[in-house]
Design a protein around this motif. Structure first.
Motif, PDB file in Angstrom:
ATOM      1  N   GLN A  84      68.082  19.409  36.475  1.00 47.01           N
ATOM      2  CA  GLN A  84      68.883  19.067  37.637  1.00 47.01           C
ATOM      3  C   GLN A  84      68.676  17.622  38.055  1.00 47.01           C
ATOM      4  OE1 GLN A  84      68.030  21.966  40.651  1.00 47.01           O
ATOM      5  NE2 GLN A  84      69.067  23.606  39.554  1.00 47.01           N
ATOM      6  N   GLY A  85      67.808  16.905  37.369  1.00 49.20           N
ATOM      7  CA  GLY A  85      67.614  15.490  37.644  1.00 49.20           C
ATOM      8  C   GLY A  85      66.566  15.141  38.670  1.00 49.20           C
ATOM      9  N   TYR A  86      65.831  16.125  39.176  1.00 39.86           N
ATOM     10  CA  TYR A  86      64.762  15.795  40.107  1.00 39.86           C
ATOM     11  C   TYR A  86      63.658  15.053  39.384  1.00 39.86           C
ATOM     12  CZ  TYR A  86      66.865  18.755  43.637  1.00 39.86           C
ATOM     13  OH  TYR A  86      67.721  19.296  44.551  1.00 39.86           O
ATOM     14  N   LEU A  87      63.005  14.169  40.093  1.00 41.60           N
ATOM     15  CA  LEU A  87      61.884  13.422  39.546  1.00 41.60           C
ATOM     16  C   LEU A  87      60.602  14.165  39.917  1.00 41.60           C
ATOM     17  CD1 LEU A  87      63.107   9.902  40.657  1.00 41.60           C
ATOM     18  CD2 LEU A  87      63.503  11.043  38.469  1.00 41.60           C
ATOM     19  N   ASP A 103      61.482  21.106  30.676  1.00 37.07           N
ATOM     20  CA  ASP A 103      62.435  21.620  29.691  1.00 37.07           C
ATOM     21  C   ASP A 103      63.858  21.672  30.263  1.00 37.07           C
ATOM     22  OD1 ASP A 103      62.759  24.069  31.099  1.00 37.07           O
ATOM     23  OD2 ASP A 103      61.365  25.148  29.803  1.00 37.07           O
ATOM     24  N   LYS A 104      64.796  22.115  29.469  1.00 34.48           N
ATOM     25  CA  LYS A 104      66.211  22.108  29.872  1.00 34.48           C
ATOM     26  C   LYS A 104      66.512  23.090  31.003  1.00 34.48           C
ATOM     27  CE  LYS A 104      67.442  25.307  26.194  1.00 34.48           C
ATOM     28  NZ  LYS A 104      68.189  25.494  24.968  1.00 34.48           N
ATOM     29  N   ILE A 128      58.120  18.092  23.741  1.00 36.62           N
ATOM     30  CA  ILE A 128      59.100  19.164  23.567  1.00 36.62           C
ATOM     31  C   ILE A 128      60.181  18.645  22.631  1.00 36.62           C
ATOM     32  CG2 ILE A 128      60.430  18.486  25.607  1.00 36.62           C
ATOM     33  CD1 ILE A 128      60.779  21.498  26.194  1.00 36.62           C
ATOM     34  N   ASP A 129      60.644  19.503  21.706  1.00 38.46           N
ATOM     35  CA  ASP A 129      61.666  19.042  20.767  1.00 38.46           C
ATOM     36  C   ASP A 129      63.066  19.439  21.250  1.00 38.46           C
ATOM     37  OD1 ASP A 129      62.034  21.720  20.077  1.00 38.46           O
ATOM     38  OD2 ASP A 129      61.340  21.484  18.011  1.00 38.46           O
ATOM     39  N   GLY A 150      58.679  28.766  25.212  1.00 39.81           N
ATOM     40  CA  GLY A 150      58.463  28.219  26.548  1.00 39.81           C
ATOM     41  C   GLY A 150      57.072  28.384  27.104  1.00 39.81           C
ATOM     42  N   GLY A 151      56.070  28.439  26.234  1.00 41.56           N
ATOM     43  CA  GLY A 151      54.686  28.511  26.673  1.00 41.56           C
ATOM     44  C   GLY A 151      54.125  29.907  26.822  1.00 41.56           C
TER      45      GLY A 151
END
Length: 162
Positions: free
Chosen positions: A1-4, A50-51, A111-112, A147-148
């Motif tokens: 979502q673009g959060y830093l 991740d995405k 992460i790939d 995812g871990g």
């Protein structure tokens, strides 16, 4: 979502986490910093997002619980996650140091394109006999295809994108 996302580390204390209030905007303010794991003795941050906006964190974690070394403290290469809107998961040791006292894993988390996590590390100990007498490789790579949730050493098929 673009959060830093920012993880602030100290040497041997709980990391602090904060997130931007607006996507892609560091100037709009930040959430109040929170402990990643209250009371944890964390060092050396490895962080990816991740995405699905899940944060994956790898780090060195110190223990004094005498589980593996009754006469001293020890380190473990450990892992945590943070899903959007949820607290940080419990710390999960992935690799326990083979010796007590000071240890470093010199790890990198990445992460790939398929969303698989890769954690490389090179173990280092202050014990001179380990550094000078052991002639084998100290580098290793672990991967998580889910995812871990699970971690394993990759095989040749894992080294190409699905």
């Amino acid at each position: 979502q673009g959060y830093l996302h920012v993880i602030i580390g100290t040497h041997g204390r709980a990391f602090k986490y904060t997130r931007s209030l607006s996507p892609n905007d560091a100037g709009a303010g930040w959430t109040e910093a929170e402990d990643v794991g209250a009371g944890l003795r964390q060092t050396y941050i490895g962080l990816v997002c991740d995405k699905n906006d899940v944060l994956h964190l790898a780090f060195r974690l110190w223990f004094d619980d005498q589980t593996y070394f009754p006469a001293g403290n020890y380190a473990a290469l450990s892992y945590m996650t943070k899903r959007p809107g949820e607290p940080w998961s419990a710390a999960r040791p992935l690799v326990v140091a083979p010796f007590s006292e000071y240890s470093v894993f010199r790890h990198k988390l990445t992460i790939d394109g398929a969303g698989r996590l890769f954690l490389s590390y090179e173990y280092w100990s202050t014990y001179w006999f380990y550094r000078t007498d052991y002639r084998g490789a100290r580098n290793a790579v672990m991967m998580s295809p889910d995812g871990g949730l699970t971690w394993r050493f990759p095989n040749n098929n894992d080294l190409s994108l699905p």
